[in-house]
Design an enzyme around this catalytic site. Structure first.
Site, PDB file in Angstrom:
ATOM      1  N   GLY A  89       0.830  -1.212   0.000  1.00 33.44           N
ATOM      2  CA  GLY A  89       0.000   0.000   0.000  1.00 33.44           C
ATOM      3  C   GLY A  89       0.855   1.248   0.000  1.00 33.44           C
ATOM      4  O   GLY A  89       2.064   1.179  -0.252  1.00 33.44           O
ATOM      5  N   ASN A  90       0.282   2.388   0.252  1.00 25.38           N
ATOM      6  CA  ASN A  90       1.052   3.627   0.354  1.00 25.38           C
ATOM      7  C   ASN A  90       0.392   4.563   1.356  1.00 25.38           C
ATOM      8  O   ASN A  90      -0.669   4.264   1.889  1.00 25.38           O
ATOM      9  CB  ASN A  90       1.225   4.281  -1.020  1.00 25.38           C
ATOM     10  CG  ASN A  90      -0.107   4.642  -1.640  1.00 25.38           C
ATOM     11  OD1 ASN A  90      -0.824   5.503  -1.136  1.00 25.38           O
ATOM     12  ND2 ASN A  90      -0.471   3.952  -2.726  1.00 25.38           N
TER      13      ASN A  90
END
Ligand code: CTP
Length: 397
Positions: free
Chosen positions: A206-207
């Site tokens: 993810g980020n």
């Protein structure tokens, strides 16, 4: 915009009450008429004298005042907006349950005007299912909730739950009274937030995108009368109930959600930080550690902005974002062309107060007609206004 408007500011017991002092000053400066109600516990944080001096009106605290009954019905009718800022967890819970044990709650229950709530509390209280449920109840009853900010909290912890800044509340009220409906009849699609690409049932790639920028754009379009479809990756952000919100997790789900009714959108804005790569295979069971390491095989995700640029009809405006660390302008223009977009909004990570995790942003917009628009660092809400103004200008050229 706020000149002559009647604002009933209700202050509850929260350290954020000090911000309401600034708010009263800003409201008075803008020419609004302000009356202040305080709960008993609000007085532990700020004195009524501070508010009465700034608002030039007596501060109201009791249902019974000097032996006579405070006319809560008339107060609710006097106001154009009843603004509860800061709204503590306790007051929100009481409002959701129709409890009436102080002047604020009595006025709320008899008010006929718009009610705007700016919550302030610690993150754990904010995230508690009971609070979420109370907020949902109040939203369904037509009350407007302002977003909370992320940052330092009274507990010393950092997280969600800070009351919106006075300047942002002023922006909200300005918008509320301006009632710009210039985008009525326009259909808009906005993507926001990160995507999570599953590695196995418990892990993902993810980020750090918070979804704030995309959400602010969706809110701005909605405020101007557009029908807005927001497709948002995992994010806790509060979205106005009038916006159609589709929650997704992966890049693939985001792609499908965007393409479903693609032809029906007039304005398409891709603000999501979509993962560029996803694991080729998602393990069915949790991957156990064995040996020295593992190799994950990643494959490209579908580029939603690229597909939008390639598929767009003449009347559709496609806007993307570029987050660059070097050669910003050249890379942004290259992205504009490569994705056949109408506009690219450049966030340079070199800019102070810009990018992930900040409540502010600094952008430059490049359009297909070689125009460049530069803006100073502003709140994400103000940036959203600049973006929507620029898109409208582009569509009218
Ligand atoms: N985007 C998208 N779908 C993807 C990837 C990105 O819609 N699968 C959109 C983003 O929402 C954003 C823009 O494309 O509007 C960003 O372009 P991208 O090429 O992803 O930029 P970077 O991630 O910065 O890529 P690179 O490092 O290759 O420049």
């Amino acid at each position: 915009m706020l000149k002559g408007k009647k604002i009933l500011l209700c202050v509850t017991g929260s350290i954020a009450a000090y911000k309401s002092v600034i708010l009263v000053r800003l409201l008075a400066k803008a020419g609004a008429e302000v009356k202040v109600i305080m709960t008993e516990s609000a007085k532990d944080f700020v004195t009524p004298l501070t508010f009465s001096t700034l608002s030039k009106n007596k501060v109201l605290t009791d249902l019974f005042d000097e032996g006579s009954w405070a006319n809560h019905v008339m107060l609710g009718r006097w106001a154009d907006v009843m603004l509860i800022a800061p709204a503590s967890c306790n007051t929100i819970a009481k409002m959701a349950n129709g409890i009436c044990d102080n002047l604020l709650l009595a006025v709320y229950l008899s008010s006929k005007c718009a009610v705007v709530i700016a919550p302030a509390m610690d993150e754990d209280m904010w995230l508690h299912p009971a609070t979420k449920q109370n907020i949902e109840v109040l939203k369904k009853q037509g009350n407007e909730f302002l977003a909370v900010n992320n940052g330092e909290l009274a507990s010393g912890l950092t997280g969600e739950g800070r009351m919106m800044e006075p300047e942002e509340i002023m922006d909200f009220l300005g918008d509320y009274f301006s009632k710009d409906t210039s985008l009525k009849g326009i259909n808009a699609l906005v993507t926001a937030g990160p995507t999570y690409e599953a590695i196995d049932p418990v892990r993902f790639i993810g980020n750090h995108s918070s979804g704030k920028m995309g959400a602010a754009i969706a809110e701005e379009l909605f405020k101007r009368g557009a029908n807005v479809q927001l497709v948002i990756g995992p994010s806790d952000i509060q979205i106005s109930s009038g916006i159609n919100t589709k929650k997704v997790v992966s890049a693939d789900e985001m792609y499908e959600a965007c393409m479903q009714q693609f032809d029906s959108y007039d304005i398409i804005i891709m603000a999501a930080a979509v993962a560029d790569f996803t694991p080729k295979k998602k393990a069915v069971e949790k991957i156990k550690k064995s040996g020295e390491g593992i190799t994950l095989e990643l494959v490209r995700t579908k580029d939603i902005l690229l597909k939008s640029g390639q598929s767009k009809a003449k009347n559709q405006t496609v806007v993307g974002f570029a987050l660059e660390t070097n050669n910003e302008k050249a890379n942004a223009i290259e992205k504009l062309k490569a994705k056949n977009a109408d506009m690219i909004i450049l966030n340079s990570l070199k800019d102070e107060r810009a990018g992930f995790g900040y409540d502010t942003n600094k952008i430059t917009i490049f359009d297909k007609n070689n125009k460049e628009y530069q803006f100073p660092a502003k709140t994400k809400k103000q940036v959203a206004t600049d973006i929507v103004n620029t898109i409208i200008q582009y569509r009218n050229e």
